[in-house]
Design a protein around this motif. Structure first.
Motif, PDB file in Angstrom:
ATOM      1  N   SER A   1      76.657  -3.014  15.555  1.00 11.98           N
ATOM      2  CA  SER A   1      76.188  -2.974  14.163  1.00 11.98           C
ATOM      3  C   SER A   1      74.870  -3.741  14.119  1.00 11.98           C
ATOM      4  O   SER A   1      74.374  -4.192  15.150  1.00 11.98           O
ATOM      5  N   GLU A   2      74.363  -3.922  12.916  1.00  8.11           N
ATOM      6  CA  GLU A   2      73.101  -4.660  12.793  1.00  8.11           C
ATOM      7  C   GLU A   2      73.228  -6.081  13.344  1.00  8.11           C
ATOM      8  O   GLU A   2      72.295  -6.642  13.894  1.00  8.11           O
ATOM      9  N   SER A   3      74.428  -6.650  13.185  1.00  5.45           N
ATOM     10  CA  SER A   3      74.592  -8.040  13.610  1.00  5.45           C
ATOM     11  C   SER A   3      75.357  -8.159  14.929  1.00  5.45           C
ATOM     12  O   SER A   3      75.722  -9.249  15.346  1.00  5.45           O
ATOM     13  N   ARG A   4      75.601  -7.052  15.601  1.00  2.58           N
ATOM     14  CA  ARG A   4      76.392  -7.115  16.833  1.00  2.58           C
ATOM     15  C   ARG A   4      75.927  -6.018  17.784  1.00  2.58           C
ATOM     16  O   ARG A   4      76.048  -4.839  17.466  1.00  2.58           O
ATOM     17  N   SER A   5      75.375  -6.397  18.927  1.00  2.00           N
ATOM     18  CA  SER A   5      74.962  -5.379  19.890  1.00  2.00           C
ATOM     19  C   SER A   5      75.801  -5.489  21.149  1.00  2.00           C
ATOM     20  O   SER A   5      75.618  -6.410  21.952  1.00  2.00           O
ATOM     21  N   GLU A   6      76.688  -4.532  21.301  1.00  2.00           N
ATOM     22  CA  GLU A   6      77.512  -4.506  22.516  1.00  2.00           C
ATOM     23  C   GLU A   6      76.636  -4.164  23.735  1.00  2.00           C
ATOM     24  O   GLU A   6      76.970  -4.524  24.857  1.00  2.00           O
ATOM     25  N   PHE A   7      75.521  -3.501  23.493  1.00  2.00           N
ATOM     26  CA  PHE A   7      74.624  -3.161  24.615  1.00  2.00           C
ATOM     27  C   PHE A   7      73.922  -4.407  25.148  1.00  2.00           C
ATOM     28  O   PHE A   7      73.688  -4.538  26.351  1.00  2.00           O
ATOM     29  N   SER A   8      73.560  -5.338  24.239  1.00  2.00           N
ATOM     30  CA  SER A   8      72.982  -6.610  24.714  1.00  2.00           C
ATOM     31  C   SER A   8      74.004  -7.353  25.553  1.00  2.00           C
ATOM     32  O   SER A   8      73.682  -7.902  26.611  1.00  2.00           O
ATOM     33  N   LEU A   9      75.239  -7.341  25.061  1.00  2.00           N
ATOM     34  CA  LEU A   9      76.296  -8.036  25.809  1.00  2.00           C
ATOM     35  C   LEU A   9      76.481  -7.387  27.176  1.00  2.00           C
ATOM     36  O   LEU A   9      76.664  -8.070  28.187  1.00  2.00           O
ATOM     37  N   LEU A  10      76.414  -6.054  27.204  1.00  2.00           N
ATOM     38  CA  LEU A  10      76.534  -5.336  28.470  1.00  2.00           C
ATOM     39  C   LEU A  10      75.421  -5.773  29.428  1.00  2.00           C
ATOM     40  O   LEU A  10      75.668  -6.083  30.603  1.00  2.00           O
ATOM     41  N   SER A  11      74.208  -5.814  28.916  1.00  2.00           N
ATOM     42  CA  SER A  11      73.079  -6.259  29.728  1.00  2.00           C
ATOM     43  C   SER A  11      73.311  -7.686  30.237  1.00  2.00           C
ATOM     44  O   SER A  11      73.029  -8.006  31.397  1.00  2.00           O
ATOM     45  N   ASP A  12      73.880  -8.535  29.366  1.00  2.00           N
ATOM     46  CA  ASP A  12      74.127  -9.937  29.741  1.00  2.00           C
ATOM     47  C   ASP A  12      75.163 -10.044  30.862  1.00  2.00           C
ATOM     48  O   ASP A  12      74.948 -10.740  31.848  1.00  2.00           O
ATOM     49  N   VAL A  13      76.294  -9.331  30.697  1.00  2.00           N
ATOM     50  CA  VAL A  13      77.369  -9.522  31.690  1.00  2.00           C
ATOM     51  C   VAL A  13      77.069  -8.802  33.009  1.00  2.00           C
ATOM     52  O   VAL A  13      77.635  -9.130  34.044  1.00  2.00           O
TER      53      VAL A  13
END
Ligand code: BEZ
Ligand code: FE
Length: 289
Positions: A65-77
C-alpha cells in the motif's frame, strides 16, 4: 519470419530494447533481460516454477500500500538494498546502510544539542557525533535527519500511542561539525511477519525476523554525497543475524557510561545513568561528471 529458438531468444529479447533512448536505462534493461534469461537456462526453469514465482510477486503486490512496500522488504531480505548501499560506498567514507520503510520526510528541526526523550520509557543515551570529510575536516554546514524506534520496538507510524514526532528530528551540526542527540537506547525489532516475504521466503528459510537495534541517520552537506546509514549497538544480540544485512563494522559503536558533568547538564541528565556513544560520520565529495 524469424524462427525463435533456444539459440536466439535471448538475443532477440535483448535487441528488442535497443531503441530505449536513455543510454543508462537501455543498459540496465538489456542487462536485466540477459541475466534473467541466463538464470532460467542455468536452473532449467520449469513452467510450474515460473508460475509460482509470479504468484509470489502478486502476493507482494496485494499486501503493498502507500505506507507498506513488500517489494522494498523483498529487496532488503535478498540483500539487494544493502548491496546497492555498498556499491555506492567511497573509500574513506562512512558506509551506507538500509533506509528502511520508516523514514518520513519533514521531521521537526530541533536545536543542537537535541532532546528526544520526552515521555519515552527506556534507557537514556546520548549519540555524540562529528560530521567530517574523508580527511577528517569538519563539515559545519552538514545537517542530520535522525529517527529510531521506541522502547516497545515500534516506530511512530505503526503505533497509535506515539505522537507523530516521536524519536525523530532534523538538526544542524555546529561549527566543529559536532552534534548531540539525547534519546533512548534503540531496541531490536522484527521485520513485518504478516506478508509473503516473511511467510514464503524468510521463515521458510528458517532465517531470523530480527533486525539488530539501530538508529537511522541521513547526513547531508552541500558538495558532499548524501549518507544514508544506521548506527548499531555493540551489545546487541542480533548483530550477526540482522535480517536485512545492514550491519557494517564501521557502524557499530559502544555505549559507555559518562562522568562528563558539562555534557550531562547540557541535557538535563545529571544523576541519570546515561550512556554515550561517540560516532564519526565521514562524507565523500560529490562527483561531478
Ligand atoms: C528498518 O530499519 O526500519 C527496516 C528495514 C528493513 C525492513 C524493515 C524495517
Ligand atoms: Fe529501522
Amino acid at each position: 519470419m524469424k524462427n525463435i529458438d533456444l539459440s536466439n531468444i535471448t538475443d532477440a529479447a535483448v535487441q528488442s530494447f535497443c531503441a530505449l533512448q536513455n543510454d543508462r536505462t537501455r543498459h540496465l534493461v538489456q542487462k536485466l533481460v540477459a541475466s534473467l534469461h541466463q538464470y532460467a537456462k542455468d536452473v532449467q526453469l520449469t513452467h510450474e516454477e515460473w508460475r509460482a514465482a509470479l504468484s509470489f510477486l502478486h502476493a507482494c503486490s496485494d499486501i503493498s500500500s502507500e505506507s507498506r512496500s513488500e517489494f522494498s522488504l523483498l529487496s532488503d531480505v535478498l540483500g539487494v538494498s544493502s548491496l546497492v548501499d555498498l556499491l555506492g560506498g567511497k573509500p574513506g567514507a562512512t558506509p551506507g546502510s538500509v533506509l528502511g520503510p520508516f523514514h518520513s520526510a519533514g521531521s521537526p528541526w530541533l536545536n543542537n544539542p537535541a532532546h528526544l526523550i520526552g515521555a519515552n520509557e527506556g534507557v537514556p543515551v546520548l549519540f555524540r557525533g562529528r560530521v567530517c570529510d574523508v580527511q577528517g575536516k569538519p563539515l559545519p554546514f552538514a545537517s542530520i535527519d535522525y529517527w529510531q524506534n521506541a522502547n516497545n520496538g515500534l516506530y511512530w507510524q505503526v503505533d497509535p500511542q506515539q505522537p507523530s514526532d516521536n524519536l525523530r528530528c532534523q538538526l544542524q551540526v555546529d561549527a566543529d561539525g559536532m552534534f548531540e542527540i539525547a534519546t533512548i537506547r534503540p531496541v531490536p525489532y522484527e521485520i513485518p511477519t504478516d506478508g509473503p516475504v516473511w511467510r514464503d521466503l524468510v521463515q521458510a528459510a528458517q532465517r531470523s525476523s530480527w533486525r539488530a537495534a539501530h538508529a537511522h541517520i541521513i547526513v547531508t552537506a552541500p558538495g558532499y554525497a548524501r549518507l544514508v546509514t544506521e548506527l548499531f549497538d555493540s551489545e546487541d544480540p542480533y548483530l550477526d543475524a540482522d535480517a536485512v544485512f545492514g550491519v557494517r563494522e564501521a557502524l557499530v559503536g559502544t555505549f559507555k557510561s559518562t562522568q562528563d558533568s558539562a555534557l550531562l547538564s547540557r541535557h538535563g541528565m545529571e544523576g541519570d545513568n546515561c550512556l554515550v556513544m561517540d560516532v564519526e560520520l565521514r562524507l565523500s565529495q560529490t562527483e561531478y561528471e
